[in-house]
Design an enzyme around this catalytic site. Structure first.
Site, PDB file in Angstrom:
ATOM      1  N   GLU A 172      -2.531   1.853   3.722  1.00 29.48           N
ATOM      2  CA  GLU A 172      -3.770   1.345   3.152  1.00 29.48           C
ATOM      3  C   GLU A 172      -4.642   0.768   4.264  1.00 29.48           C
ATOM      4  O   GLU A 172      -4.123   0.209   5.228  1.00 29.48           O
ATOM      5  CB  GLU A 172      -3.467   0.263   2.103  1.00 29.48           C
ATOM      6  CG  GLU A 172      -2.706   0.794   0.896  1.00 29.48           C
ATOM      7  CD  GLU A 172      -2.475  -0.264  -0.183  1.00 29.48           C
ATOM      8  OE1 GLU A 172      -2.907  -1.423   0.009  1.00 29.48           O
ATOM      9  OE2 GLU A 172      -1.862   0.065  -1.206  1.00 29.48           O
ATOM     10  N   HIS A 174      -5.861  -0.759  -4.843  1.00 32.07           N
ATOM     11  CA  HIS A 174      -5.023  -1.962  -4.832  1.00 32.07           C
ATOM     12  C   HIS A 174      -5.702  -3.100  -5.608  1.00 32.07           C
ATOM     13  O   HIS A 174      -5.933  -4.195  -5.090  1.00 32.07           O
ATOM     14  CB  HIS A 174      -4.712  -2.404  -3.405  1.00 32.07           C
ATOM     15  CG  HIS A 174      -3.418  -3.161  -3.291  1.00 32.07           C
ATOM     16  ND1 HIS A 174      -2.589  -3.060  -2.204  1.00 32.07           N
ATOM     17  CD2 HIS A 174      -2.799  -4.032  -4.148  1.00 32.07           C
ATOM     18  CE1 HIS A 174      -1.530  -3.845  -2.370  1.00 32.07           C
ATOM     19  NE2 HIS A 174      -1.642  -4.439  -3.537  1.00 32.07           N
TER      20      HIS A 174
END
Length: 527
Positions: free
Chosen positions: A262, A280
């Site tokens: 990420e 997220h």
């Protein structure tokens, strides 16, 4: 008294800084620092409050010479090198409950989105199409939901799913049969879950055991057309294998809020059929952000000002209610451990920590950690309750705990038994007046003594005139005796002498004492 100083290095709700200040801490808010900038200033701080952006590496920790606690506002601590923090005696805390409902609700939202293909239908409708016949969904009612992980968040998801009239099965090695009944779920092994579940949702931390738990092999065992949701941690699913399973139809749909890398700005999964993703967002609600900010500030301030330990990942928890009760026991435990560390000859191979009477009613883990902190002081000057167990493990020290509810000679007792070069020995202590530590046994000899800052330990044959000789020797060296404590195994047998003195015992005094008649051993002690 100097106020503890805390750095908030990530964006956090302003209430966190307010709570730190209200609890007597100085606080600096500096989000967005580079690792180099953080390394340059971290040595000033006692506490570091973070979210997911700050990476607390070993390099950062080496510069954090005053750091006592790291608080993660959230549940995941992938961005903290916990072994390195532990080795340096830094407590690592998280807030596992502050965003539980928010994350669970996001997982449920993902289930609905997958079942009815809402994002795809929304996108095409807004593009001027009317794909009513294209998107045929499925009902959640009557379907089997497989939980991988049935902890705090998993249990909330289970309750919501049961409310939707789903059947819930769960794989979790730590889920007891009683807890499964209480939750209303069926406990199963992983292969059974894979074979039976219509939907699978993951709620487990990322560890060596759980990494890639949904591997290519596991995905091949799933019920054809299964739909998978992951709002937990990236890395739980083999993303390449998931792409293949989506393309083949083995997996009918997947919804990910987390990715192995990420930010996930590119992924083969983006082109996979019936794939939904969010960036997220599991903890991204106003309520959750406020909750975790408040909780991490309260926990860190409590530790820095009172010693209370809540939601720590590398040291036993110690609530604010427990701390006052345990404080005198921990002081006694550290003194006994320090005594063992100073008088033991050669390597210590094992230690047993026994609590008896009133002490047996308490949380024993902090007491054990305090004993180990005292013992490991013989090897390191920068040891505390956090890193002592790790240092002990590194040195191969076997540690055991014993709890005796019975009450013996003393209302409360703590005994430390150790095995070293000369065999098995033990020391024991109690509390006088509920909070004053006292030594009551030393190497099998009954003796009553307060362990004071500077002491002299002597083992000798009990012969007439010895006390006078040792007193004269210390007087000749200009050393004043504070307290005199004597114990012996039997008349004219081996005796143990503990003297509190007004200054450290130097090697010249030890050498002179060793030359006295009937002396077996002399040691200067410091507490």
């Amino acid at each position: 008294m100097t106020k503890p100083k805390v750095l908030i290095s990530d964006k956090m709700d302003p209430k966190a800084a307010e709570i730190f200040a209200a609890n007597g801490c100085e606080v600096d808010v500096k989000p967005g620092m580079t690792p180099e900038e953080l390394k340059a200033v971290i040595g000033e701080y006692d506490g570091l409050a973070i979210r997911s952006a700050t990476k607390v590496t070993e390099d950062i920790l080496e510069a954090a010479t005053n750091l006592k606690v790291i608080g993660r506002a959230g549940i995941g601590v992938d961005n903290v090198d916990i072994p390195a923090a532990s080795a340096r005696g830094v407590v690592v805390m998280n807030t596992p409950f502050g965003n539980s409902i928010t994350t669970a609700e996001h997982a449920i939202a993902m289930l609905f989105a997958l079942a009815r293909q809402i994002p795809m239908a929304d996108r095409e409708t807004k593009a001027g199409e009317w794909p009513k016949s294209k998107y045929m969904g499925v009902e959640l009612t009557g379907k089997t939901l497989g939980l991988v992980g049935a902890g705090n968040i998993g249990s909330i998801v289970a309750a919501r799913a049961l409310g939707l009239r789903m059947k819930v099965i769960a794989f979790d090695p730590y889920l007891t049969a009683d807890r499964a009944v209480e939750m209303g779920v069926e406990k199963v092994d992983l292969d059974t879950l894979l074979a039976r579940a219509d939907f699978i949702t993951l709620h487990t931390p990322l560890t060596d055991e759980t990494r890639g738990i949904l591997s290519a092999e596991a995905l091949a065992k799933t019920k054809p057309g299964v739909r998978i949701v992951n709002c937990a941690r990236g890395g739980l699913i083999d993303e390449a294998a998931l792409k293949d399973a989506l393309d083949s139809g083995q997996v009918g749909g997947a919804a990910l809020d987390v990715f192995e890398t990420e930010p996930a700005t590119a992924s083969p999964l983006f082109d996979a059929p019936n794939f939904i993703c969010t960036p997220h967002l599991g903890a991204s609600t106003t309520e959750a952000q406020v909750n975790v900010a408040i909780q991490v500030a309260e926990q860190m301030a409590d530790y820095l000002t009172t010693g209370g330990i809540t939601n720590a990942l590398n040291v036993p928890s110690l609530s604010a209610e427990e701390a006052p009760k345990l404080k005198p026991y921990m002081a006694l435990a550290e003194q006994l451990g320090s005594l063992v560390g100073q008088i033991a000859t050669g390597n210590i191979s094992s230690v047993a920590i026994e609590v008896e009477g009133a002490a047996a009613e308490l949380n024993q883990k902090p007491i054990t950690a305090a004993v180990l902190a005292g013992i490991m002081g013989r090897y390191s000057q920068s040891v505390n309750m956090v890193n002592a167990p790790y240092l002990a493990k590194e040195r191969g020290l076997e540690v055991s705990e014993i709890r005796n509810q019975r009450e013996g000679t003393y209302h409360t007792l703590l005994r430390v038994t150790y095995v070293a070069e000369k065999g098995k020995r033990s020391v024991a202590g109690t509390l006088f007046g509920s909070d004053a530590p006292r030594l009551v046994e030393l190497a099998g000899v009954n003796i009553e003594a307060a362990l004071e800052k500077e002491m002299m330990y002597i083992v000798n044959e009990d012969t007439p005139g010895f006390i006078g000789r040792i007193g004269s020797l210390l007087g000749d060296h200009g050393i004043n005796i504070g307290n005199f404590n004597l114990g012996r195994r039997a008349a004219t047998g081996e005796a143990v002498l503990l003297l509190s003195v007004d200054q450290p015992i130097g090697q010249d005094v030890i050498d002179a004492a060793c030359k006295l008649e009937s002396v077996k051993r002399v040691k200067g002690l410091s507490f």
